[in-house]
Design a protein around this motif. Structure first.
Motif, PDB file in Angstrom:
ATOM      1  N   PHE A  98       0.804  -1.247   0.001  1.00 37.35           N
ATOM      2  CA  PHE A  98       0.040   0.068   0.033  1.00 37.35           C
ATOM      3  C   PHE A  98       1.000   1.326   0.184  1.00 37.35           C
ATOM      4  CE2 PHE A  98      -3.483  -2.514   1.645  1.00 37.35           C
ATOM      5  CZ  PHE A  98      -4.511  -2.497   1.025  1.00 37.35           C
ATOM      6  N   ALA A  99       2.020   1.184   0.666  1.00 42.11           N
ATOM      7  CA  ALA A  99       2.794   2.358   0.964  1.00 42.11           C
ATOM      8  C   ALA A  99       3.625   2.713  -0.497  1.00 42.11           C
ATOM      9  CB  ALA A  99       4.089   2.287   1.898  1.00 42.11           C
ATOM     10  N   LEU A 100       3.945   1.623  -1.190  1.00 39.63           N
ATOM     11  CA  LEU A 100       4.826   1.621  -2.529  1.00 39.63           C
ATOM     12  C   LEU A 100       3.753   2.345  -3.553  1.00 39.63           C
ATOM     13  CD1 LEU A 100       7.414   1.242  -4.266  1.00 39.63           C
ATOM     14  CD2 LEU A 100       6.239  -1.176  -4.625  1.00 39.63           C
ATOM     15  N   GLY A 101       2.436   1.616  -3.274  1.00 36.99           N
ATOM     16  CA  GLY A 101       1.536   2.094  -4.414  1.00 36.99           C
ATOM     17  C   GLY A 101       1.253   3.541  -4.360  1.00 36.99           C
ATOM     18  N   GLY A 102       1.055   3.888  -2.966  1.00 33.22           N
ATOM     19  CA  GLY A 102       0.659   5.503  -2.672  1.00 33.22           C
ATOM     20  C   GLY A 102       1.762   6.370  -3.032  1.00 33.22           C
ATOM     21  N   VAL A 103       3.129   5.866  -2.950  1.00 31.46           N
ATOM     22  CA  VAL A 103       4.227   6.684  -3.407  1.00 31.46           C
ATOM     23  C   VAL A 103       4.021   6.884  -4.980  1.00 31.46           C
ATOM     24  CG1 VAL A 103       6.794   6.927  -3.537  1.00 31.46           C
ATOM     25  CG2 VAL A 103       5.504   6.141  -1.152  1.00 31.46           C
ATOM     26  N   VAL A 104       3.944   5.782  -5.602  1.00 30.24           N
ATOM     27  CA  VAL A 104       4.180   5.736  -6.930  1.00 30.24           C
ATOM     28  C   VAL A 104       2.739   6.654  -7.595  1.00 30.24           C
ATOM     29  CG1 VAL A 104       3.464   4.529  -9.034  1.00 30.24           C
ATOM     30  CG2 VAL A 104       5.119   3.737  -7.270  1.00 30.24           C
ATOM     31  N   LEU A 105       1.544   6.570  -6.682  1.00 26.03           N
ATOM     32  CA  LEU A 105       0.474   7.268  -7.442  1.00 26.03           C
ATOM     33  C   LEU A 105       0.762   8.957  -7.124  1.00 26.03           C
ATOM     34  CD1 LEU A 105      -2.490   5.235  -6.577  1.00 26.03           C
ATOM     35  CD2 LEU A 105      -1.505   5.614  -8.692  1.00 26.03           C
ATOM     36  N   ALA A 106       1.310   9.015  -5.940  1.00 22.91           N
ATOM     37  CA  ALA A 106       1.334  10.460  -5.135  1.00 22.91           C
ATOM     38  C   ALA A 106       2.546  11.190  -6.251  1.00 22.91           C
ATOM     39  CB  ALA A 106       1.946  10.477  -3.797  1.00 22.91           C
ATOM     40  N   ALA A 107       3.719  10.553  -6.622  1.00 19.70           N
ATOM     41  CA  ALA A 107       4.591  11.090  -7.248  1.00 19.70           C
ATOM     42  C   ALA A 107       4.293  11.324  -8.572  1.00 19.70           C
ATOM     43  CB  ALA A 107       5.763  10.196  -7.410  1.00 19.70           C
ATOM     44  N   GLY A 108       3.298  10.468  -9.473  1.00 23.36           N
ATOM     45  CA  GLY A 108       2.563  10.821 -10.742  1.00 23.36           C
ATOM     46  C   GLY A 108       1.880  12.034 -10.638  1.00 23.36           C
ATOM     47  N   SER A 109       0.938  11.919  -9.694  1.00 17.49           N
ATOM     48  CA  SER A 109       0.187  13.064  -9.752  1.00 17.49           C
ATOM     49  C   SER A 109       0.796  14.380  -9.375  1.00 17.49           C
ATOM     50  CB  SER A 109      -0.809  12.915  -8.405  1.00 17.49           C
ATOM     51  OG  SER A 109      -0.208  12.932  -7.389  1.00 17.49           O
ATOM     52  N   TYR A 110       1.758  14.445  -8.632  1.00 14.40           N
ATOM     53  CA  TYR A 110       2.545  15.624  -8.481  1.00 14.40           C
ATOM     54  C   TYR A 110       3.401  15.895  -9.843  1.00 14.40           C
ATOM     55  CZ  TYR A 110       6.322  19.056  -6.971  1.00 14.40           C
ATOM     56  OH  TYR A 110       6.836  20.111  -6.670  1.00 14.40           O
ATOM     57  N   ALA A 111       3.875  15.089 -10.493  1.00 10.21           N
ATOM     58  CA  ALA A 111       4.599  15.174 -11.851  1.00 10.21           C
ATOM     59  C   ALA A 111       3.790  15.962 -12.818  1.00 10.21           C
ATOM     60  CB  ALA A 111       5.183  13.937 -12.237  1.00 10.21           C
ATOM     61  N   ILE A 112       2.365  15.200 -12.852  1.00 11.42           N
ATOM     62  CA  ILE A 112       1.554  15.981 -13.835  1.00 11.42           C
ATOM     63  C   ILE A 112       1.108  17.481 -13.469  1.00 11.42           C
ATOM     64  CG2 ILE A 112      -0.922  16.104 -14.731  1.00 11.42           C
ATOM     65  CD1 ILE A 112      -0.739  12.873 -14.241  1.00 11.42           C
ATOM     66  N   MET A 126      -0.515  15.782  -4.026  1.00 11.30           N
ATOM     67  CA  MET A 126       0.278  14.448  -3.524  1.00 11.30           C
ATOM     68  C   MET A 126       0.229  13.945  -2.070  1.00 11.30           C
ATOM     69  SD  MET A 126       4.562  14.641  -3.664  1.00 11.30           S
ATOM     70  CE  MET A 126       4.398  15.958  -2.348  1.00 11.30           C
ATOM     71  N   SER A 127      -0.011  14.755  -1.197  1.00 11.67           N
ATOM     72  CA  SER A 127      -0.183  14.576  -0.025  1.00 11.67           C
ATOM     73  C   SER A 127      -1.573  13.955   0.328  1.00 11.67           C
ATOM     74  CB  SER A 127      -0.063  16.134   0.990  1.00 11.67           C
ATOM     75  OG  SER A 127       0.881  16.856   1.036  1.00 11.67           O
ATOM     76  N   VAL A 128      -2.471  14.281  -0.432  1.00 15.28           N
ATOM     77  CA  VAL A 128      -4.037  13.634  -0.365  1.00 15.28           C
ATOM     78  C   VAL A 128      -4.046  12.267  -0.758  1.00 15.28           C
ATOM     79  CG1 VAL A 128      -6.246  13.916  -1.015  1.00 15.28           C
ATOM     80  CG2 VAL A 128      -5.215  15.884  -0.276  1.00 15.28           C
ATOM     81  N   VAL A 129      -3.118  12.094  -1.699  1.00 14.22           N
ATOM     82  CA  VAL A 129      -3.145  10.552  -2.311  1.00 14.22           C
ATOM     83  C   VAL A 129      -2.607   9.793  -1.361  1.00 14.22           C
ATOM     84  CG1 VAL A 129      -1.966   9.226  -4.136  1.00 14.22           C
ATOM     85  CG2 VAL A 129      -3.127  11.260  -4.556  1.00 14.22           C
ATOM     86  N   LEU A 130      -1.383  10.207  -0.695  1.00  8.75           N
ATOM     87  CA  LEU A 130      -0.501   9.563   0.401  1.00  8.75           C
ATOM     88  C   LEU A 130      -1.532   9.289   1.510  1.00  8.75           C
ATOM     89  CD1 LEU A 130       3.170  11.156   0.181  1.00  8.75           C
ATOM     90  CD2 LEU A 130       2.198   8.738  -0.751  1.00  8.75           C
ATOM     91  N   LEU A 131      -2.102  10.223   1.798  1.00  5.88           N
ATOM     92  CA  LEU A 131      -3.081   9.754   2.962  1.00  5.88           C
ATOM     93  C   LEU A 131      -4.050   8.769   2.862  1.00  5.88           C
ATOM     94  CD1 LEU A 131      -4.113  10.927   5.886  1.00  5.88           C
ATOM     95  CD2 LEU A 131      -5.351  12.710   4.647  1.00  5.88           C
ATOM     96  N   LEU A 132      -4.721   9.016   1.524  1.00  8.26           N
ATOM     97  CA  LEU A 132      -5.508   8.009   1.373  1.00  8.26           C
ATOM     98  C   LEU A 132      -5.122   6.589   1.220  1.00  8.26           C
ATOM     99  CD1 LEU A 132      -7.370   9.832  -1.664  1.00  8.26           C
ATOM    100  CD2 LEU A 132      -8.379   9.287   0.795  1.00  8.26           C
ATOM    101  N   ALA A 133      -3.765   6.468   0.783  1.00  6.27           N
ATOM    102  CA  ALA A 133      -3.322   5.166   0.773  1.00  6.27           C
ATOM    103  C   ALA A 133      -2.974   4.778   2.143  1.00  6.27           C
ATOM    104  CB  ALA A 133      -1.714   5.288  -0.003  1.00  6.27           C
ATOM    105  N   VAL A 134      -2.713   5.587   2.964  1.00 10.04           N
ATOM    106  CA  VAL A 134      -2.171   5.156   4.401  1.00 10.04           C
ATOM    107  C   VAL A 134      -3.907   4.904   5.109  1.00 10.04           C
ATOM    108  CG1 VAL A 134      -2.094   6.236   6.801  1.00 10.04           C
ATOM    109  CG2 VAL A 134      -0.498   6.830   4.988  1.00 10.04           C
ATOM    110  N   LEU A 135      -4.950   5.500   4.817  1.00 12.48           N
ATOM    111  CA  LEU A 135      -6.074   5.069   5.303  1.00 12.48           C
ATOM    112  C   LEU A 135      -6.611   3.624   4.657  1.00 12.48           C
ATOM    113  CD1 LEU A 135      -7.960   8.480   5.003  1.00 12.48           C
ATOM    114  CD2 LEU A 135      -7.091   7.173   7.151  1.00 12.48           C
TER     115      LEU A 135
END
Length: 348
Positions: A98-112, A126-135
């Motif tokens: 979950f952490a790895l998936g959240g980091v990948v999605l967060a990095a991708g969203s920030y890059a866009i 990016m922060s919201v995506v990471l938070l959702l992954a944690v939840l």
């Protein structure tokens, strides 16, 4: 579940880091460095570090941001060690995925967003995506790991809280240090100190059913006092938010009367001290298990009141205001431990 020495060490480090970041966050505000990096999370469009033009304010703000990273890493380590102790690999591996998936999605969203020139918006996303992954990871973890859910819940709350704090901190910068957002940022940090303190208590506690270890009227008194403590902290935040330390020299406060709020803040403060004194006297008179930590609480509270009176008479010197903020967190943490001492393991 066996608590490893490593978990004990990192749990204490996590608690200390949560206290320290209140001090560094206070330094940001009290030195007028709140907008030392006004391009959050970047200090310039192409750099994560402060530039020479920003001077000491950029360094102070960057130091607090760096401390945020340390707090997050410690929270993650505590969580992983707790998962390893409770469920072994079956609990750790899904959390890492979950952490790895959240980091990948967060990095991708920030890059866009960054490539389209909306770096600040991208940081929030990016922060919201990471938070959702944690939840999502927390929900899955608590459903599949039946052992020591109390510790796991607290560990997940701390990690999610750190992620949320990044969003709140960024929002404070993007809104030009709105006093209510800045105050909420401090209150959230104080809550995380209390949660990490609760984790320490539960980590050392005997597992199993618990029973009331004090008279019921005493329990009610302690919980009523906790409400007074919360009211005192809220009015303290409002008072500071409308005082001279706005976080930046170009940010002024045009809200409530700070002098009036300071007087109002003292009312629940002295009420809190009176209630705490009763709690301590009764605890020692009846040899209750709350006597040690209720004494620690009133000791910290006494110092805090003295600092508060001195800072009010000396026109709010930044150092004393910062000490007052840290003492508020320590007193709240001591009171959390006091509340946990109201119950004891059931005698078989």
């Amino acid at each position: 579940m066996t608590i490893s020495p490593a978990l004990k060490v990192f749990a204490w480090l996590s608690f200390l880091a949560e206290v320290i970041i209140i001090g560094t966050g206070g330094a940001v505000r009290l030195t007028g460095s709140g907008l030392g990096c006004d391009q959050w999370p970047l200090c310039t469009p192409g750099s994560l570090v402060p530039t020479e033009e920003m001077g000491i304010h950029g360094l102070i703000e960057f130091g607090n941001r760096t401390m945020t990273g340390a707090v997050g890493i410690l929270a993650l380590v505590v969580l992983l060690l707790s998962l390893a102790a409770a469920g072994g690999r079956r609990s750790v591996v899904p959390a890492l995925l979950f952490a790895l998936g959240g980091v990948v999605l967060a990095a991708g969203s920030y890059a866009i967003f960054y490539l389209t020139g909306l770096g600040s918006v991208g940081a929030v996303v990016m922060s919201v995506v990471l938070l959702l992954a944690v939840l999502v990871g927390a929900i899955h973890s608590l459903r599949t790991t039946p052992v020591r859910r109390d510790l796991l819940t607290l560990a997940w709350v701390v990690l999610a809280g750190v992620m949320a704090q990044a969003v709140v901190g960024g929002s404070a910068v993007l809104t030009g240090l709105n006093p209510f957002i800045v105050g909420f940022h401090y209150a959230s940090s104080l809550v995380l100190v209390c949660v990490t303190a609760a984790f320490l208590v539960r980590m050392y506690a005997v597992t199993g059913p618990r029973e009331l270890a004090t008279p019921r009227w005493y329990l009610i008194l302690v919980h009523v006092t906790s409400l007074v403590l919360a009211i005192t902290i809220v009015f303290g935040i409002l008072t500071t938010g409308n005082g001279p330390h706005s976080g930046d020299k170009n940010v002024t406060r045009d809200g409530f009367d700070a002098s009036l709020l300071a007087h109002i803040h003292s009312w629940p403060g002295y009420t809190l001290f009176a209630l705490a004194l009763v709690i301590v006297i009764v605890a020692w008179a009846k040899a209750l298990p709350t006597r040690a930590w209720s004494t620690a609480f009133i000791a910290v509270l006494t110092v805090q009141i003295i600092v508060g009176v001195v800072q009010a008479r000396d026109a709010l010197p930044p150092l004393l205001v910062g000490i007052h903020m840290v003492l508020a967190a320590l007193s709240a943490a001591a009171y959390v431990v006091t509340i946990f001492r109201l119950k004891r393991p059931v005698t078989r």
